[in-house]
Design a protein around this motif. Structure first.
Motif, PDB file in Angstrom:
ATOM      1  N   GLU A 260      23.825   0.742   2.071  1.00 30.15           N
ATOM      2  CA  GLU A 260      23.142   0.947   1.316  1.00 30.15           C
ATOM      3  C   GLU A 260      23.233  -0.674   0.816  1.00 30.15           C
ATOM      4  O   GLU A 260      22.351  -1.482   0.774  1.00 30.15           O
ATOM      5  CB  GLU A 260      22.298   2.080   0.776  1.00 30.15           C
ATOM      6  N   LYS A 261      24.322  -0.825  -0.536  1.00 36.89           N
ATOM      7  CA  LYS A 261      24.883  -1.488  -1.440  1.00 36.89           C
ATOM      8  C   LYS A 261      26.377  -1.767  -0.903  1.00 36.89           C
ATOM      9  O   LYS A 261      27.115  -0.966  -1.477  1.00 36.89           O
ATOM     10  CB  LYS A 261      24.544  -1.453  -2.251  1.00 36.89           C
TER      11      LYS A 261
ATOM     12  N   TYR B 176      23.142  -5.490   0.513  1.00 33.20           N
ATOM     13  CA  TYR B 176      22.612  -4.436   0.309  1.00 33.20           C
ATOM     14  C   TYR B 176      21.405  -4.375   1.610  1.00 33.20           C
ATOM     15  O   TYR B 176      21.123  -5.446   2.049  1.00 33.20           O
ATOM     16  CB  TYR B 176      21.607  -4.529  -0.955  1.00 33.20           C
ATOM     17  N   ARG B 177      21.034  -3.370   2.001  1.00 33.69           N
ATOM     18  CA  ARG B 177      20.316  -2.844   3.102  1.00 33.69           C
ATOM     19  C   ARG B 177      19.026  -3.114   2.413  1.00 33.69           C
ATOM     20  O   ARG B 177      18.586  -2.324   1.899  1.00 33.69           O
ATOM     21  CB  ARG B 177      20.370  -1.781   3.237  1.00 33.69           C
TER      22      ARG B 177
ATOM     23  N   GLN C  67      15.100  -0.340   7.617  1.00 36.70           N
ATOM     24  CA  GLN C  67      15.971   0.091   8.272  1.00 36.70           C
ATOM     25  C   GLN C  67      16.358   1.042   9.514  1.00 36.70           C
ATOM     26  O   GLN C  67      15.753   1.447  10.361  1.00 36.70           O
ATOM     27  CB  GLN C  67      15.607   1.532   7.764  1.00 36.70           C
TER      28      GLN C  67
ATOM     29  N   THR D 218      22.764  -7.946  10.947  1.00 38.22           N
ATOM     30  CA  THR D 218      21.999  -7.235  11.007  1.00 38.22           C
ATOM     31  C   THR D 218      22.218  -5.889  11.586  1.00 38.22           C
ATOM     32  O   THR D 218      23.771  -6.337  12.796  1.00 38.22           O
ATOM     33  CB  THR D 218      21.038  -7.882  12.406  1.00 38.22           C
ATOM     34  N   TYR D 219      22.067  -4.694  11.639  1.00 34.57           N
ATOM     35  CA  TYR D 219      22.643  -4.009  12.694  1.00 34.57           C
ATOM     36  C   TYR D 219      21.734  -3.380  13.458  1.00 34.57           C
ATOM     37  O   TYR D 219      21.248  -2.651  13.181  1.00 34.57           O
ATOM     38  CB  TYR D 219      23.693  -2.986  11.518  1.00 34.57           C
TER      39      TYR D 219
ATOM     40  N   LYS E 106      21.964   3.632   9.800  1.00 33.80           N
ATOM     41  CA  LYS E 106      22.789   2.833   9.523  1.00 33.80           C
ATOM     42  C   LYS E 106      22.060   1.486   9.829  1.00 33.80           C
ATOM     43  O   LYS E 106      22.093   0.443   9.394  1.00 33.80           O
ATOM     44  CB  LYS E 106      23.749   2.504   8.907  1.00 33.80           C
ATOM     45  N   GLN E 107      20.980   1.530  10.682  1.00 33.30           N
ATOM     46  CA  GLN E 107      20.204   0.085  10.913  1.00 33.30           C
ATOM     47  C   GLN E 107      19.039   0.154  10.318  1.00 33.30           C
ATOM     48  O   GLN E 107      18.955  -0.244   9.413  1.00 33.30           O
ATOM     49  CB  GLN E 107      19.138   0.520  12.706  1.00 33.30           C
ATOM     50  N   GLY E 108      19.214  -1.668  10.603  1.00 28.51           N
ATOM     51  CA  GLY E 108      18.598  -2.813   9.429  1.00 28.51           C
ATOM     52  C   GLY E 108      19.146  -3.730   8.910  1.00 28.51           C
ATOM     53  O   GLY E 108      20.133  -4.568   9.948  1.00 28.51           O
TER      54      GLY E 108
ATOM     55  N   TYR F 185      20.471  -6.393   6.695  1.00 31.00           N
ATOM     56  CA  TYR F 185      21.271  -6.520   5.384  1.00 31.00           C
ATOM     57  C   TYR F 185      21.425  -7.483   4.768  1.00 31.00           C
ATOM     58  O   TYR F 185      21.972  -8.452   5.384  1.00 31.00           O
ATOM     59  CB  TYR F 185      22.911  -5.683   5.638  1.00 31.00           C
TER      60      TYR F 185
END
Length: 359
Positions: A42-43, A52-53, A56, A336-337, A348-350, A352
């Motif tokens: 998240e961070k 930081y994300r 999701q 981006t993941y 952990k996608q999202g 950031y």
């Protein structure tokens, strides 16, 4: 001696391609180093940067609006406004209560009104008027007495294919801060779809919308853009000879943030294929990365996969940055993941946000 070397090489290839045993020299020699890499989370903070994300989900789109100097992330079910310093300043959830209809430029239209994300404090702006719901206005009157009059005096004009009425399009006009919604005549084709774009044509003349300039960001390292389909230059080029298919391709982009894959550790595999006797064709595991920005480096790790028999590592990572001509307006970039399968995922996608927290 030669036979022994051949046997060793064959055994090495068999183990590397047919099992989750890791014999990669990089992993063996740097095991202690890689153990210290932080999980993508998240961070994360390092040197003068904070990441930081904010979403999701995979493949969230990211756009930049230079006039008001902000970013807009669209990632189901949220629309998120990020200011020039990388702070989340507004978030709108596409819930049933919203009565969402369409997302146009920096505007979100609903059955009850419109959200303007360029506003300092976005909120729903209810319609001052809703016209032609019963489709009693003729084409000629619609063009001359309504569309023409409103278009010339409006500071924002939006076209939408998505309304709460069946087979009816709408035009939104903003006049003196008030929104007017005008439905098209029932049998007209004034508003039409051309690919992913919604166009307006009256008397054979294309009428442009009135909205704010917007640009997608780009991962220069991988020649990929920040739209939800993750267009690449290789995909765009055959359709973009006149720059109308994807205008942002003609822009120069900054390339200060770069991700380098250091190693990949196999952890599990799949053996897909009708006649596959059990030979791995895809490995899943943990990849180790360096994220370099302005002479600083963040080491982190996250799930990736790799095709067997020497296939490329699929990282699903992009670092998206601004067009060069706007680089002085914001030092924000995005990682981006987009991990694309639920097998061996780590959630952990999202998107950031990477922001500078130094002085």
């Amino acid at each position: 001696m030669v036979i022994s070397i051949v046997i060793i090489l064959v055994a090495y290839a068999a183990i590397q391609s047919g099992s989750v045993i890791n014999l990669s020299p990089s992993l063996l020699w740097n095991r202690a180093k890689y153990k210290k890499f932080a999980e993508l989370q998240e961070k994360l903070q390092w040197d003068n940067f904070l990441m930081y994300r904010v979403t999701q989900n995979s493949n969230g789109s990211i756009r930049y609006f230079p006039e008001k100097n902000f970013f807009l992330i669209a990632s189901s079910p949220y629309f998120i406004k990020i200011d020039r310093t990388g702070n989340k300043v507004f978030e709108l959830e596409n819930s049933p209560e919203l009565k969402f209809l369409d997302a146009i430029n920096c505007y979100v239209t609903t059955e009850d009104g419109i959200y303007d994300f360029s506003a300092e404090k976005p909120h729903i702006e209810h319609f001052a008027e809703i016209l032609n719901t019963d489709s009693t206005i003729s084409d000629k009157v619609w063009v001359e007495d309504f569309f023409g009059k409103f278009y010339n005096t409006s500071d924002a004009v939006l076209y939408s294919y998505h309304t709460e009425l069946i087979s009816r399009e709408a035009v939104y006009f903003r006049q003196n801060g008030k929104w007017i919604k005008l439905y098209t005549p029932k049998s007209s084709s004034f508003i039409y779809a051309e690919g992913s774009k919604i166009q307006c044509k009256i008397n054979r003349e294309q009428i442009l919308p009135k909205w704010q300039y917007e640009h997608f960001l780009k991962d220069v390292q991988n020649a990929t853009y920040s739209n939800e389909l993750r267009y690449t230059d290789a995909y765009i080029t055959p359709f973009n000879s006149d720059n109308t298919f994807f205008p942002d391709q003609k822009l120069d982009y900054t390339n200060k943030g770069k991700v380098k894959t250091q190693a990949f550790a196999k952890e599990t595999y799949t053996t897909e294929g009708y006649l596959n006797p059990g030979i791995p064709n895809e490995f899943y595991g943990t990849a180790y990365y360096d994220l370099a920005i302005e002479n600083t480096v963040l080491n982190f790790k996250t799930v990736a996969n790799r095709a067997s028999f020497g296939g490329d590592i699929e990282t699903y990572l992009h670092v998206f940055e601004l067009p060069a001509k706007y680089a002085a307006k914001s030092n924000v970039r995005f990682l981006t993941y987009d991990y694309s399968t639920n097998f061996h995922e780590n959630k952990k996608q999202g998107v950031y946000i990477i922001k500078n927290i130094g002085n």
